[in-house]
Design an enzyme around this catalytic site. Structure first.
Site, PDB file in Angstrom:
ATOM      1  N   CYS A  22      10.998  -6.672   9.190  1.00  0.00           N
ATOM      2  CA  CYS A  22      11.216  -7.331   7.900  1.00  0.00           C
ATOM      3  C   CYS A  22      12.655  -7.820   7.824  1.00  0.00           C
ATOM      4  O   CYS A  22      13.559  -7.244   8.437  1.00  0.00           O
ATOM      5  CB  CYS A  22      10.927  -6.359   6.754  1.00  0.00           C
ATOM      6  N   GLY A  74       5.805  -4.919   7.202  1.00  0.00           N
ATOM      7  CA  GLY A  74       6.859  -5.884   7.479  1.00  0.00           C
ATOM      8  C   GLY A  74       6.795  -7.120   6.591  1.00  0.00           C
ATOM      9  O   GLY A  74       6.306  -7.094   5.482  1.00  0.00           O
ATOM     10  N   CYS A 281      -9.390   1.307  -2.878  1.00  0.00           N
ATOM     11  CA  CYS A 281      -9.680   2.431  -1.990  1.00  0.00           C
ATOM     12  C   CYS A 281      -9.070   3.731  -2.491  1.00  0.00           C
ATOM     13  O   CYS A 281      -9.613   4.806  -2.248  1.00  0.00           O
ATOM     14  CB  CYS A 281      -9.183   2.129  -0.582  1.00  0.00           C
ATOM     15  N   CYS A 287     -12.954   7.089   1.790  1.00  0.00           N
ATOM     16  CA  CYS A 287     -12.271   5.896   2.280  1.00  0.00           C
ATOM     17  C   CYS A 287     -12.656   5.696   3.744  1.00  0.00           C
ATOM     18  O   CYS A 287     -13.714   6.135   4.168  1.00  0.00           O
ATOM     19  CB  CYS A 287     -10.764   6.017   2.092  1.00  0.00           C
ATOM     20  N   ASP A 303      -3.348   1.811   6.397  1.00  0.00           N
ATOM     21  CA  ASP A 303      -1.969   1.331   6.282  1.00  0.00           C
ATOM     22  C   ASP A 303      -0.986   2.484   6.094  1.00  0.00           C
ATOM     23  O   ASP A 303       0.132   2.455   6.604  1.00  0.00           O
ATOM     24  CB  ASP A 303      -1.893   0.365   5.086  1.00  0.00           C
ATOM     25  N   CYS A 344      -9.645  19.770  -8.914  1.00  0.00           N
ATOM     26  CA  CYS A 344      -9.907  18.350  -9.154  1.00  0.00           C
ATOM     27  C   CYS A 344     -11.394  18.088  -9.369  1.00  0.00           C
ATOM     28  O   CYS A 344     -11.773  17.208 -10.148  1.00  0.00           O
ATOM     29  CB  CYS A 344      -9.401  17.510  -7.985  1.00  0.00           C
ATOM     30  N   CYS A 347     -12.288  18.379 -12.921  1.00  0.00           N
ATOM     31  CA  CYS A 347     -11.412  17.649 -13.840  1.00  0.00           C
ATOM     32  C   CYS A 347     -12.213  16.609 -14.622  1.00  0.00           C
ATOM     33  O   CYS A 347     -13.092  15.938 -14.083  1.00  0.00           O
ATOM     34  CB  CYS A 347     -10.286  16.965 -13.059  1.00  0.00           C
ATOM     35  N   CYS A 353     -10.336   8.911 -10.943  1.00  0.00           N
ATOM     36  CA  CYS A 353      -9.234   9.188 -10.027  1.00  0.00           C
ATOM     37  C   CYS A 353      -9.699   9.561  -8.622  1.00  0.00           C
ATOM     38  O   CYS A 353      -9.190   9.049  -7.629  1.00  0.00           O
ATOM     39  CB  CYS A 353      -8.380  10.314 -10.611  1.00  0.00           C
ATOM     40  N   CYS A 357      -4.917   8.679  -3.639  1.00  0.00           N
ATOM     41  CA  CYS A 357      -4.717   8.541  -2.196  1.00  0.00           C
ATOM     42  C   CYS A 357      -4.383   9.884  -1.533  1.00  0.00           C
ATOM     43  O   CYS A 357      -3.505  10.612  -2.005  1.00  0.00           O
ATOM     44  CB  CYS A 357      -3.600   7.547  -1.918  1.00  0.00           C
TER      45      CYS A 357
END
Length: 418
Positions: A22, A74, A281, A287, A303, A344, A347, A353, A357
């Protein structure tokens, strides 16, 4: 640094033709440090051979009629305009009647009139990184010489508008910028921005794995670790402050801008309240259908998981379908759901939610179970706050009415029930 879209058919691939290289030195960037993982690499440029192989294989591996290409880094514009002219040529060569779309995520500093004419002609969607007004944007987003970049990015925004290029703003929310939600949101409104996505910045200081790889940020956590790395960077947004940020923006948006300005964070939430599959996602139950292809053809699970353990292969030796349908990738995707802590699973806002991630799941639950998302406190505060408004918007949609009518409903508070 934008979120990838979940595809119900096939898989989605994010291409990084310039790898982690970058022209900026944004303090919070998690990807430029990946340059260290390619020791001895003479050039971080996707070759014509790799580009053609990527486009051909990606199109052939898809089952849907519409095939989205996303170019990121980048900084992908470092490849130059001629590279993207080749992209269009190869897509036409192998498209076979399918609808091809292109998105380009950029810091905007290298965009010119010629670039914008090209992007408009070929209907690229541009994700432009802009964190807010000058004094906020330049706090972290500087070039390699430490110089501010705001005016270059603002010039790019104006050029995109001039040539009617479709674009959205990708705004990172840090510990610093989270203090100024309305200043940021109102700045975007003043600039005539119609599409915004707020991205929370969460990075941990290097753990032992990262240090061995020569990285500045911690590698993704494993929920089986007993000693979970909890030390976050100085720019990481505080969990509750991120929730407060979203609430402040939401309260202004829901009263004044519904239907006129599209904030992806709020649209993701509305999708959940409508009971539809997640369009991002990070909020999906599982995922693993959104990978990345690096400049040299290497393919990784995600990623945010561009580390040796998550390398699936290389397009010069391995077919896309085999890599994305491999047992390694299947387990990677399923682990998001399987590793969700019991805290969770019970929840009230799990439906919206789903633990967010996995990269951010490095805290302990109140019961001492590992795998709680760092942003949990903020998300819960935000989701509980918007619940009553989301219910009204769902009712409007179910009755065939424009969702922007909620702005009129809010003037009659008694109509809004919990």
């Amino acid at each position: 640094m934008g979120e990838t879209v979940v595809k119900t058919n096939g898989f989605h691939m994010l291409a990084k033709p310039s790898g982690p290289i970058c022209n900026l030195d944004c303090h919070y960037c998690f990807y430029t440090e990946k340059e260290g993982l390619f020791s001895g690499t003479p050039s971080f440029r996707m070759s014509d051979e790799t580009l053609e192989k990527f486009i051909k294989q990606y199109i052939e591996a898809q089952v849907s009629h519409e095939i989205p290409f996303v170019w990121q880094g980048g900084e992908p514009t470092l490849m130059g305009l001629d590279f993207y002219k080749k992209v269009i040529a190869f897509q036409r060569k192998y498209g076979k009647g399918k609808k091809i779309t292109n998105s380009l995520q950029t810091n905007g500093t290298l965009l010119t009139e010629e670039w914008c004419q090209f992007l408009a002609q070929h209907e690229f969607l541009v994700g432009l990184s802009l964190d807010g007004p000058e004094w906020i944007h330049d706090h972290f987003r500087v070039d390699r010489g430490g110089k501010p970049t705001f005016h270059k990015v603002l010039k790019a925004l104006h050029m995109l508008k001039k040539y009617k290029v479709s674009f959205n703003i990708l705004a990172c929310v840090t510990k610093f910028s989270s203090q100024y939600p309305l200043e940021i949101y109102r700045f975007f409104k003043e600039q005539g921005v119609e599409y915004i996505q707020f991205i929370p910045i969460v990075e941990r200081m290097p753990d032992q794995n990262a240090l061995q790889l020569g990285l500045r940020h911690a590698t993704p956590p494993s929920i089986t670790e007993k000693d979970v790395q909890k030390s976050v960077s100085s720019w990481t947004v505080e969990a509750e402050k991120y929730g407060d940020f979203l609430i402040a923006v939401f309260d202004e948006w829901v009263r004044n801008d519904v239907g006129r300005i599209h904030v992806m964070n709020f649209e993701h939430a509305l999708t959940a309240w409508l009971g539809l599959p997640a369009t991002s996602c990070i909020f999906a139950e599982t995922c693993g259908r959104a990978g990345i292809v690096e400049h040299n053809g290497d393919v990784y699970s995600c990623d945010h998981y561009m580390y040796p353990d998550y390398r699936l292969g290389n397009i010069h030796q391995d077919p896309f379908a085999e890599m994305m349908d491999s047992e390694q990738q299947r387990q990677f995707g399923e682990n998001k759901k399987k590793s969700l802590p019991q805290h969770c699973q019970t929840c009230e806002v799990r439906f919206a939610c789903n633990g967010e991630c996995p990269k951010h799941r490095f805290l302990m639950t109140p019961d001492g179970e590992p795998g709680l998302n760092y942003l949990c406190e903020g998300y819960k505060k935000y989701f509980f706050h918007i619940h009553k408004y989301m219910k009204v918007m769902v009712q409007l949609i179910e009755n065939g009415l424009p969702v922007e009518e909620i702005m009129g409903v809010i003037k009659r508070p008694l109509v809004i029930k919990k």
